[in-house]
Design an enzyme around this catalytic site. Structure first.
Site, PDB file in Angstrom:
ATOM      1  N   ASN A 107       0.840  -1.197   0.000  1.00 24.75           N
ATOM      2  CA  ASN A 107       0.000   0.000   0.000  1.00 24.75           C
ATOM      3  C   ASN A 107       0.870   1.240   0.000  1.00 24.75           C
ATOM      4  O   ASN A 107       1.970   1.260   0.552  1.00 24.75           O
ATOM      5  CB  ASN A 107      -0.975  -0.013   1.188  1.00 24.75           C
ATOM      6  CG  ASN A 107      -0.422   0.677   2.419  1.00 24.75           C
ATOM      7  OD1 ASN A 107      -0.504   1.904   2.553  1.00 24.75           O
ATOM      8  ND2 ASN A 107       0.185  -0.107   3.319  1.00 24.75           N
ATOM      9  N   PHE A 111      -1.634   8.114   4.320  1.00 24.63           N
ATOM     10  CA  PHE A 111      -2.482   8.704   5.390  1.00 24.63           C
ATOM     11  C   PHE A 111      -3.712   9.409   4.830  1.00 24.63           C
ATOM     12  O   PHE A 111      -4.024  10.544   5.210  1.00 24.63           O
ATOM     13  CB  PHE A 111      -1.691   9.700   6.243  1.00 24.63           C
ATOM     14  CG  PHE A 111      -0.640   9.097   7.146  1.00 24.63           C
ATOM     15  CD1 PHE A 111      -0.584   7.730   7.402  1.00 24.63           C
ATOM     16  CD2 PHE A 111       0.307   9.919   7.769  1.00 24.63           C
ATOM     17  CE1 PHE A 111       0.389   7.190   8.243  1.00 24.63           C
ATOM     18  CE2 PHE A 111       1.276   9.400   8.617  1.00 24.63           C
ATOM     19  CZ  PHE A 111       1.316   8.022   8.846  1.00 24.63           C
ATOM     20  N   SER A 176       5.336   5.028   8.835  1.00 26.62           N
ATOM     21  CA  SER A 176       4.738   4.848   7.519  1.00 26.62           C
ATOM     22  C   SER A 176       5.743   5.263   6.460  1.00 26.62           C
ATOM     23  O   SER A 176       6.351   6.335   6.561  1.00 26.62           O
ATOM     24  CB  SER A 176       3.480   5.694   7.368  1.00 26.62           C
ATOM     25  OG  SER A 176       3.142   5.750   5.989  1.00 26.62           O
ATOM     26  N   ASN A 178       4.974   6.083   3.483  1.00 25.04           N
ATOM     27  CA  ASN A 178       4.278   6.776   2.394  1.00 25.04           C
ATOM     28  C   ASN A 178       4.100   8.272   2.611  1.00 25.04           C
ATOM     29  O   ASN A 178       3.435   8.929   1.825  1.00 25.04           O
ATOM     30  CB  ASN A 178       2.924   6.103   2.156  1.00 25.04           C
ATOM     31  CG  ASN A 178       3.102   4.643   1.781  1.00 25.04           C
ATOM     32  OD1 ASN A 178       3.910   4.322   0.924  1.00 25.04           O
ATOM     33  ND2 ASN A 178       2.376   3.757   2.448  1.00 25.04           N
ATOM     34  N   THR A 179       4.649   8.808   3.705  1.00 29.85           N
ATOM     35  CA  THR A 179       4.684  10.261   3.897  1.00 29.85           C
ATOM     36  C   THR A 179       6.156  10.657   3.902  1.00 29.85           C
ATOM     37  O   THR A 179       6.881  10.337   4.851  1.00 29.85           O
ATOM     38  CB  THR A 179       4.014  10.647   5.239  1.00 29.85           C
ATOM     39  OG1 THR A 179       2.640  10.259   5.186  1.00 29.85           O
ATOM     40  CG2 THR A 179       4.102  12.148   5.495  1.00 29.85           C
ATOM     41  N   LYS A 212       5.212   3.249  17.314  1.00 28.14           N
ATOM     42  CA  LYS A 212       5.226   2.222  16.266  1.00 28.14           C
ATOM     43  C   LYS A 212       6.366   2.473  15.302  1.00 28.14           C
ATOM     44  O   LYS A 212       6.468   3.561  14.720  1.00 28.14           O
ATOM     45  CB  LYS A 212       3.896   2.215  15.513  1.00 28.14           C
ATOM     46  CG  LYS A 212       3.820   1.123  14.447  1.00 28.14           C
ATOM     47  CD  LYS A 212       2.414   0.942  13.945  1.00 28.14           C
ATOM     48  CE  LYS A 212       2.343  -0.121  12.860  1.00 28.14           C
ATOM     49  NZ  LYS A 212       0.966  -0.295  12.376  1.00 28.14           N
ATOM     50  N   ASN A 241       5.754  -1.743  11.450  1.00 27.82           N
ATOM     51  CA  ASN A 241       4.977  -1.288  10.302  1.00 27.82           C
ATOM     52  C   ASN A 241       5.390  -2.098   9.054  1.00 27.82           C
ATOM     53  O   ASN A 241       6.095  -3.099   9.168  1.00 27.82           O
ATOM     54  CB  ASN A 241       5.231   0.219  10.105  1.00 27.82           C
ATOM     55  CG  ASN A 241       4.004   0.936   9.578  1.00 27.82           C
ATOM     56  OD1 ASN A 241       3.410   0.493   8.598  1.00 27.82           O
ATOM     57  ND2 ASN A 241       3.632   2.037  10.205  1.00 27.82           N
TER      58      ASN A 241
END
Ligand SMILES: Cc1cc2nc3c(=O)[nH]c(=O)nc-3n(C[C@H](O)[C@H](O)[C@H](O)COP(=O)(O)O)c2cc1C
Length: 350
Positions: A107, A111, A176, A178-179, A212, A241
């Site tokens: 993915n 966010f 994450s 993805n940021t 996390k 993660n």
């Protein structure tokens, strides 16, 4: 209808559509289903009494629509989010991919969420006061624009203030992929600043704060994170993660950018949990997540040092009642080994 029959229909849909459909279906679950109860599986972690150790990982219910119903599927707790202070659309679609041959997911949502204010209003409708009913964690993050402008820490402070009144625990998500720039908060100096600000933002409140982290860490990162958690009295560490690494994969979507989860993450997450346990011993509770699909894998993670486990991707392949089956399997494994309560199994292989 059994999930075995339903799965081909869901898999014929675009992955993100299938996801929304599953949330819509779960909204039909009764809110007042009995909490799962079994003395063998109950334990206390960070001052919270968990009815069983199997939780729903963050990202499935980003906006807190169904987290309060997941105990009806056998989960002992559910973590909603990641929620950022402001609503944001996330990355362009497609951004969610099933890697069926690998039992994995990639993915790059980035966010996408409706913002903390809207979620807080929604959550307040089904839980007041907190602590009454199913255990719900709220995972908080920073908006993309704030992170790019170097104001990420202020977003976590906002998240603590807005979500503390509603959460049994908070998770500070700095992992994450993805940021852009977010994972940089895992570095020692940035992490000290972040955790100092987050813990201070709680004021006199004692809502536990979990951190996390990513699985993609060098030994020095693991040392820095462990030390920072102890210095700032973080209540638990969630490992891990998704990964940005790509172990050997067979599926056509293997080359997509984003975070990889599911079966190819099992060993990496397990290894990282072992690394943290070796450094931290019993000083800090660990929560194991990443590629857990069976009771045996959950049990192995617990024996390696996880007080609790979480899962997400395996549910895509195994269906909504996976948590229930894992709990039943865990109980059998504990009985086989003559262990009276799951807490006694934590770290016995460490
Ligand atoms: C589609 C998807 C979205 C996710 N979104 C988030 C998120 O918003 N925040 C977060 O902390 N983790 C998120 N995760 C990571 C999961 O919580 C979990 O850490 C990771 O997927 C490993 O567990 P699994 O192999 O059981 O899926 C997401 C995972 C997936 C598959």
């Amino acid at each position: 209808m059994s999930y075995r029959l339903l799965r081909p229909l869901l898999f014929a849909l675009d992955a993100e559509r299938a996801h929304h459909l599953s949330i819509a279906a779960l909204r039909l679950l009764p809110t007042r289903a009995a909490l799962p109860q079994d003395p063998m599986l109950e334990s206390s972690v960070a001052g919270i009494r968990f009815p069983n150790p199997v939780g729903l990982a963050a990202g499935y219910d980003k906006d807190g629509r169904i987290a309060h119903k997941m105990h009806g599927l056998g989960f002992g707790f559910a973590e909603l989010g990641t929620l950022t202070p402001l609503a944001q659309p996330g990355n362009p679609q497609p951004r969610l991919f099933r890697l069926v041959a690998d039992r994995a997911v990639i993915n790059r949502f980035g966010f996408n969420n409706g913002g903390q204010g809207a979620a807080a209003d929604r959550i307040a409708r089904y839980r007041r006061p907190k602590g009454d009913g199913p255990i719900i964690g709220v995972n908080i993050g920073a908006n993309k624009d704030a992170t790019a402008a170097g104001r990420g820490i202020a977003d976590y402070v906002t998240g603590v203030r807005v979500m503390t009144p509603l959460a049994d625990y908070l998770t500070v998500n700095i992992s994450s992929p993805n940021t852009p720039g977010l994972r940089a908060l895992q570095g020692r100096a940035a992490l000290d600043d972040l955790l100092g600000a987050v813990m201070a933002a709680r004021g006199g409140d004692t809502t536990p704060v979990f951190l996390k982290v990513a699985p993609d860490l060098e030994p020095v990162d693991v040392q820095d994170i462990a030390a920072a958690c102890l210095d700032h009295r973080v209540d638990a560490l969630i490992v891990s993660n998704t990964t940005i690494t790509r172990p050997a994969l067979r599926s056509p979507h293997a080359g997509e950018a984003g975070g990889l989860s599911g079966a190819p993450l099992t060993d990496l997450s397990h290894q990282r949990l072992t690394d943290f346990r070796r450094l931290l011993g019993t000083q800090l509770p660990l929560i194991g997540v990443g590629g857990i699909a069976t009771a045996e894998q959950a049990y192995a993670r617990i024996r390696a040092g996880a007080s609790l486990v979480q899962l997400y991707s395996a549910m895509v392949y195994e269906g909504p009642y996976l948590a229930k089956r894992i709990n039943a399997g865990l109980k059998r494994l504990l009985q086989r080994d003559g262990i009276a309560n799951v807490a006694q199994a934590v770290g016995i292989d460490a």
